[in-house]
Design a protein around this motif. Structure first.
Motif, PDB file in Angstrom:
ATOM      1  N   ASP A  87       8.320   1.487  -6.233  1.00  8.91           N
ATOM      2  CA  ASP A  87       9.175   0.403  -5.738  1.00  8.91           C
ATOM      3  C   ASP A  87       9.847  -0.351  -6.885  1.00  8.91           C
ATOM      4  O   ASP A  87      11.011  -0.730  -6.817  1.00  8.91           O
ATOM      5  N   ARG A  88       9.066  -0.543  -7.944  1.00 10.21           N
ATOM      6  CA  ARG A  88       9.601  -1.221  -9.138  1.00 10.21           C
ATOM      7  C   ARG A  88      10.725  -0.390  -9.762  1.00 10.21           C
ATOM      8  O   ARG A  88      11.744  -0.931 -10.181  1.00 10.21           O
TER       9      ARG A  88
ATOM     10  N   ARG B  62       8.817  -7.955  -5.291  1.00 10.70           N
ATOM     11  CA  ARG B  62      10.274  -7.973  -5.075  1.00 10.70           C
ATOM     12  C   ARG B  62      10.840  -9.375  -5.270  1.00 10.70           C
ATOM     13  O   ARG B  62      11.928  -9.538  -5.814  1.00 10.70           O
TER      14      ARG B  62
ATOM     15  N   VAL C  14       2.809   3.968  -5.341  1.00 10.09           N
ATOM     16  CA  VAL C  14       3.899   3.502  -4.476  1.00 10.09           C
ATOM     17  C   VAL C  14       4.444   2.169  -4.988  1.00 10.09           C
ATOM     18  O   VAL C  14       5.653   1.933  -5.002  1.00 10.09           O
ATOM     19  N   ARG C  15       3.546   1.304  -5.453  1.00  9.00           N
ATOM     20  CA  ARG C  15       3.999   0.029  -6.011  1.00  9.00           C
ATOM     21  C   ARG C  15       4.925   0.257  -7.213  1.00  9.00           C
ATOM     22  O   ARG C  15       5.990  -0.351  -7.312  1.00  9.00           O
TER      23      ARG C  15
ATOM     24  N   GLY D  72      -7.671   9.328   8.410  1.00  5.02           N
ATOM     25  CA  GLY D  72      -7.182   7.959   8.266  1.00  5.02           C
ATOM     26  C   GLY D  72      -7.474   7.372   6.904  1.00  5.02           C
ATOM     27  O   GLY D  72      -7.453   6.161   6.719  1.00  5.02           O
ATOM     28  N   ASP D  73      -7.742   8.250   5.926  1.00  4.33           N
ATOM     29  CA  ASP D  73      -8.067   7.765   4.587  1.00  4.33           C
ATOM     30  C   ASP D  73      -6.959   7.999   3.574  1.00  4.33           C
ATOM     31  O   ASP D  73      -7.161   7.827   2.371  1.00  4.33           O
ATOM     32  N   MET D  74      -5.792   8.410   4.039  1.00  9.47           N
ATOM     33  CA  MET D  74      -4.651   8.528   3.129  1.00  9.47           C
ATOM     34  C   MET D  74      -3.389   8.139   3.870  1.00  9.47           C
ATOM     35  O   MET D  74      -3.209   8.508   5.030  1.00  9.47           O
ATOM     36  N   MET D  75      -2.516   7.413   3.179  1.00 13.57           N
ATOM     37  CA  MET D  75      -1.232   7.054   3.788  1.00 13.57           C
ATOM     38  C   MET D  75      -0.453   8.343   4.048  1.00 13.57           C
ATOM     39  O   MET D  75      -0.462   9.251   3.222  1.00 13.57           O
ATOM     40  N   ASP D  76       0.203   8.425   5.186  1.00 14.33           N
ATOM     41  CA  ASP D  76       1.006   9.610   5.455  1.00 14.33           C
ATOM     42  C   ASP D  76       2.453   9.374   5.039  1.00 14.33           C
ATOM     43  O   ASP D  76       2.809   8.304   4.551  1.00 14.33           O
TER      44      ASP D  76
ATOM     45  N   GLY E 116      -9.512   4.054   9.243  1.00 18.77           N
ATOM     46  CA  GLY E 116      -9.662   4.580   7.890  1.00 18.77           C
ATOM     47  C   GLY E 116      -9.192   3.581   6.859  1.00 18.77           C
ATOM     48  O   GLY E 116      -8.657   2.525   7.177  1.00 18.77           O
ATOM     49  N   SER E 117      -9.352   3.964   5.590  1.00 20.66           N
ATOM     50  CA  SER E 117      -8.980   3.065   4.500  1.00 20.66           C
ATOM     51  C   SER E 117      -7.468   2.978   4.312  1.00 20.66           C
ATOM     52  O   SER E 117      -6.973   2.112   3.612  1.00 20.66           O
ATOM     53  N   LYS E 118      -6.730   3.875   4.958  1.00 18.92           N
ATOM     54  CA  LYS E 118      -5.285   3.863   4.726  1.00 18.92           C
ATOM     55  C   LYS E 118      -4.612   2.607   5.292  1.00 18.92           C
ATOM     56  O   LYS E 118      -3.613   2.146   4.762  1.00 18.92           O
TER      57      LYS E 118
ATOM     58  N   LEU F 193      -0.312  -2.943   0.153  1.00 21.59           N
ATOM     59  CA  LEU F 193       0.985  -2.629  -0.445  1.00 21.59           C
ATOM     60  C   LEU F 193       2.080  -3.561   0.046  1.00 21.59           C
ATOM     61  O   LEU F 193       2.882  -4.071  -0.742  1.00 21.59           O
ATOM     62  N   ARG F 194       2.099  -3.804   1.359  1.00 22.82           N
ATOM     63  CA  ARG F 194       3.131  -4.678   1.912  1.00 22.82           C
ATOM     64  C   ARG F 194       3.068  -6.056   1.266  1.00 22.82           C
ATOM     65  O   ARG F 194       4.090  -6.631   0.895  1.00 22.82           O
TER      66      ARG F 194
ATOM     67  N   ASP G  27       8.175   4.190   5.126  1.00 22.54           N
ATOM     68  CA  ASP G  27       8.413   2.886   5.748  1.00 22.54           C
ATOM     69  C   ASP G  27       8.508   1.799   4.689  1.00 22.54           C
ATOM     70  O   ASP G  27       9.364   0.917   4.743  1.00 22.54           O
ATOM     71  N   ILE G  28       7.596   1.873   3.727  1.00 22.95           N
ATOM     72  CA  ILE G  28       7.505   0.847   2.705  1.00 22.95           C
ATOM     73  C   ILE G  28       8.653   0.955   1.701  1.00 22.95           C
ATOM     74  O   ILE G  28       9.279  -0.034   1.348  1.00 22.95           O
ATOM     75  N   LEU G  29       8.953   2.171   1.272  1.00 29.48           N
ATOM     76  CA  LEU G  29       9.954   2.328   0.211  1.00 29.48           C
ATOM     77  C   LEU G  29      11.382   2.441   0.752  1.00 29.48           C
ATOM     78  O   LEU G  29      12.332   2.091   0.054  1.00 29.48           O
TER      79      LEU G  29
ATOM     80  N   VAL H 255      -1.933   0.313   3.282  1.00 30.50           N
ATOM     81  CA  VAL H 255      -0.602  -0.082   3.755  1.00 30.50           C
ATOM     82  C   VAL H 255      -0.461  -1.605   3.730  1.00 30.50           C
ATOM     83  O   VAL H 255       0.540  -2.148   3.251  1.00 30.50           O
TER      84      VAL H 255
ATOM     85  N   ASP I  78       4.133   6.301   6.495  1.00 25.58           N
ATOM     86  CA  ASP I  78       3.665   5.037   5.904  1.00 25.58           C
ATOM     87  C   ASP I  78       4.412   4.748   4.595  1.00 25.58           C
ATOM     88  O   ASP I  78       4.930   3.654   4.384  1.00 25.58           O
TER      89      ASP I  78
ATOM     90  N   VAL J 212      -1.767   3.385  -3.476  1.00 23.72           N
ATOM     91  CA  VAL J 212      -1.213   2.036  -3.594  1.00 23.72           C
ATOM     92  C   VAL J 212      -0.520   1.837  -4.945  1.00 23.72           C
ATOM     93  O   VAL J 212       0.615   1.364  -5.006  1.00 23.72           O
TER      94      VAL J 212
ATOM     95  N   LEU K 134       4.087  -6.015  -2.492  1.00 29.33           N
ATOM     96  CA  LEU K 134       5.520  -5.763  -2.709  1.00 29.33           C
ATOM     97  C   LEU K 134       6.374  -6.982  -2.363  1.00 29.33           C
ATOM     98  O   LEU K 134       7.445  -7.164  -2.933  1.00 29.33           O
TER      99      LEU K 134
END
Lengths: 264, 88
Positions: free
Chosen positions: A154-155, B31, A150-151, A183-187, B14-16, B23-24, A193-195, B20, A190, A147, B27
């Motif tokens: 973005d900045r 922004r 990635v934040r 499921g414990d890490m953003m792939d 999961g924690s991901k 983060l959304r 998609d955000i950036l 996500v 993910d 998190v 941001l």
């Protein structure tokens, strides 16, 4: 060929900027390109040790800018590859020892001699960042699937835009397929998609990177390293090749090895 | 084994997914705050659009981002002075 000044940046520290510069630079030189890597992290010199060139430094970036020496005197030739050079950062100076205008002039000088000028940008968004970005044509943003990283990435996209660099490329580092599976890490999807950036490459979390840093030998030269392979792919993409992204599922556990033994 | 059972019984995945989602949300704020004059530009455009339909008190206009744990909303409070007459 026109030369390219590429800045490697991230915002957040410790995500792998210096390792990325060392591997991209070395990989490009291995392909026969003339490459100079510039350590713009004044006061926190690091690229020299990652490259294993720390014992050869006489002059540095600030000496060049202050005209204490000629540019050629400060450039350190790599011990492995022809055409690969390092311009080290000053270790005992402040970040404001150089100004963006001076950095831009230096980049333009290097442009005449090299195919690629690769800048290792310091963490943060202050003077050091502004200096490193000043002379660059393009940027690579390094992040990890966390998190905070990635934040900050973005900045950085916004700040680069303000400096006229509109299409930075994204490199996602330290991906752990085992954690993604749980499921414990953003792939990759993910994060992307955000950036919403052009993806330059994905690097698995790989202990060979630590070993290669210990030795001062970039992993890109190690044919057995997964991360090295990922960096070789990135280098090929920078050179305009269309290389598919790695599948990050190496199955290195006991059953994986067993499967390999039986060829399944 | 207990760890395994816990994972199966847990209903939130999961924690991901949390990563996500957080983060959304963060941001959206980053922004909006970082972009130069983002909120001002948005206000000006809102005024322009709404003024076609009604007369509003521009000084009393209040536009903010409101967040709770799971979502962010754009909240606009726009005092109306007078409705325009519609012929449609």
């Amino acid at each position: 060929m026109d030369s390219l000044v590429l800045v490697v940046t991230s915002g957040k520290g410790g995500v792998g900027k210096t390792t990325t510069v060392a591997n991209i630079g070395t990989g490009l030189a291995k392909r026969g390109k003339k490459v100079v890597m510039v350590d713009a992290d004044i006061g926190l010199r690091n690229l020299d040790v990652v490259m294993g060139l720390e014992n050869r430094i006489v002059f540095d970036l600030v000496d060049v800018v202050e005209q204490q020496c000629r540019l050629k005197q400060a450039l350190i030739k790599d011990k492995r590859l022809e055409g690969l050079y390092l311009l080290p950062a000053a270790q005992t100076r402040e970040k404001d020892a150089i100004q963006p205008g001076q950095m831009k002039a230096l980049c333009d000088e290097l442009r005449k001699e090299f195919d690629y000028v690769i800048l290792d940008c310091p963490a943060g968004i202050e003077q050091g960042f502004k200096n490193a970005v000043a002379g660059a044509d393009e940027a690579v943003i390094v992040t990890t699937p966390e998190v905070s990283a990635v934040r900050d990435a973005d900045r950085i996209v916004g700040l680069l835009q303000a400096s006229g660099i509109t299409n930075p490329k994204l490199l996602i580092n330290r991906i752990r397929p085992d954690m993604i599976k749980k499921g414990d890490m953003m792939d990759v999807e993910d994060v992307n998609d955000i950036l919403a950036l052009e993806l330059l490459g994905i690097i698995p979390d790989d202990e060979t990177i630590i070993i290669s840093t210990n030795r001062g030998e970039p992993a890109v030269l190690d044919q057995d390293s997964h991360a090295g392979e990922a960096y070789r792919n990135i280098v090929a993409r920078l050179e305009g090749e269309n290389v598919p992204f790695m599948t990050l599922d190496f199955d290195t556990g006991f059953f994986g090895k067993l499967k390999k033994m039986f060829g399944i | 084994m207990l760890d395994f059972m816990n994972r199966i019984l847990r209903d939130d995945g999961g924690s991901k997914d949390r990563a996500v989602e957080r983060l959304r949300l963060v941001l959206i704020h980053d922004r909006a705050k970082v972009a130069p004059r983002f909120m001002e530009a948005l206000k000006e455009d809102l005024i322009a659009v709404i003024s076609k339909y009604m007369e509003i008190d521009e000084d009393g206009l209040d536009v903010t981002l409101d967040s709770d744990e799971t979502s962010t909303a754009l909240v606009a409070s726009i005092p109306i002075r007078k409705m325009k007459r519609s012929y449609d």
